[in-house]
Scaffold this motif. Sequence first.
Motif, PDB file in Angstrom:
ATOM      1  N   PRO A  65       0.810  -1.232   0.000  1.00 17.32           N
ATOM      2  CA  PRO A  65       0.000   0.000   0.000  1.00 17.32           C
ATOM      3  C   PRO A  65       0.835   1.269   0.000  1.00 17.32           C
ATOM      4  O   PRO A  65       0.359   2.331  -0.418  1.00 17.32           O
ATOM      5  CB  PRO A  65      -0.829  -0.128   1.285  1.00 17.32           C
ATOM      6  CG  PRO A  65      -0.881  -1.602   1.553  1.00 17.32           C
ATOM      7  CD  PRO A  65       0.439  -2.143   1.096  1.00 17.32           C
ATOM      8  N   ILE A 114      -3.739   7.239   0.174  1.00 21.50           N
ATOM      9  CA  ILE A 114      -4.303   5.955  -0.230  1.00 21.50           C
ATOM     10  C   ILE A 114      -5.634   6.205  -0.936  1.00 21.50           C
ATOM     11  O   ILE A 114      -6.521   6.871  -0.375  1.00 21.50           O
ATOM     12  CB  ILE A 114      -4.519   5.026   0.983  1.00 21.50           C
ATOM     13  CG1 ILE A 114      -3.220   4.888   1.793  1.00 21.50           C
ATOM     14  CG2 ILE A 114      -5.018   3.663   0.525  1.00 21.50           C
ATOM     15  CD1 ILE A 114      -2.097   4.236   1.052  1.00 21.50           C
ATOM     16  N   ARG A 126      -4.669   1.170   7.410  1.00 20.78           N
ATOM     17  CA  ARG A 126      -3.806   1.867   6.457  1.00 20.78           C
ATOM     18  C   ARG A 126      -2.466   2.218   7.131  1.00 20.78           C
ATOM     19  O   ARG A 126      -2.389   2.313   8.358  1.00 20.78           O
ATOM     20  CB  ARG A 126      -4.489   3.134   5.955  1.00 20.78           C
ATOM     21  CG  ARG A 126      -4.603   4.250   6.961  1.00 20.78           C
ATOM     22  CD  ARG A 126      -5.086   5.537   6.298  1.00 20.78           C
ATOM     23  NE  ARG A 126      -5.066   6.646   7.238  1.00 20.78           N
ATOM     24  CZ  ARG A 126      -6.103   7.059   7.949  1.00 20.78           C
ATOM     25  NH1 ARG A 126      -7.267   6.428   7.830  1.00 20.78           N
ATOM     26  NH2 ARG A 126      -5.993   8.078   8.784  1.00 20.78           N
TER      27      ARG A 126
END
Length: 248
Positions: free
Chosen positions: A145, A152, A177
């Motif tokens: 990620p 994001i 995240r």
Amino acid sequence: MGKINGCLKCLFIFFNVIFAIIGCLLIFGVVKASIYSQQLSAVGAPGMAWVWVFAIGVIAISCLGIYAGSSERGLALKMFAGFMGVGMIIMLIFGIIVVVLRNKVRDNFRSASSDAVKQQMDQEEFRKMLEQIQQSAQCCGLVSPKDWGDDIPASCECKSSGSRSYGIFGSSGCSARPQGSRGPNQIYAETCSDFIITWTDFFFNIVMGFFFGFAVTALLGLLVSLLMVHQVKRHDQGGPTSMAMKGY
């Protein structure tokens, strides 16, 4: 009465028409796939030029076969047989090359470094393509990620009520995240590299079957064209003899 057996001639022309249509479909597919050629070439996949050459070659040889079968000319049939022999060897070589390229692309994806991914992420087209993959495959980032930096995208959001979410690639777990980044609180834990490797393997397996299948077809075309050459030659040699016997 023709020089070649009627059923054999019709079958020969029919299959050449089919392969001419396949060549046209290949050209159509290349035009559609050209928008992704730049992204695929960046990870080691071949360009589309060789596909253009192959598609045009299929159409040209099929047209030669149609002409050779309909005209029953020995020279045209011999040329077609020669192309079939060369084509069989080329298809075998291309099939082996595809096997090597499949392994190369797979290794490039698995060993992709963060710097290499960052260079690709700077391209807007690559980012859009990756977002589309993330939405359908339920994954986030190519390698991780963090490929997206501090922002994001919403396509990484994991909306599952439980600990796992299901997409076309299977199940994907949810995770928080990365710290210091903005975006959805829960994102897909799986990266998109495994998804891309699976589908590129699937694509390359189809291409491998395509080339090896063409090699077998070229062998059959070679044998049939040689049989037709033999029939034309026998007819031409038998013509003067039968006329001479009539004279007596």
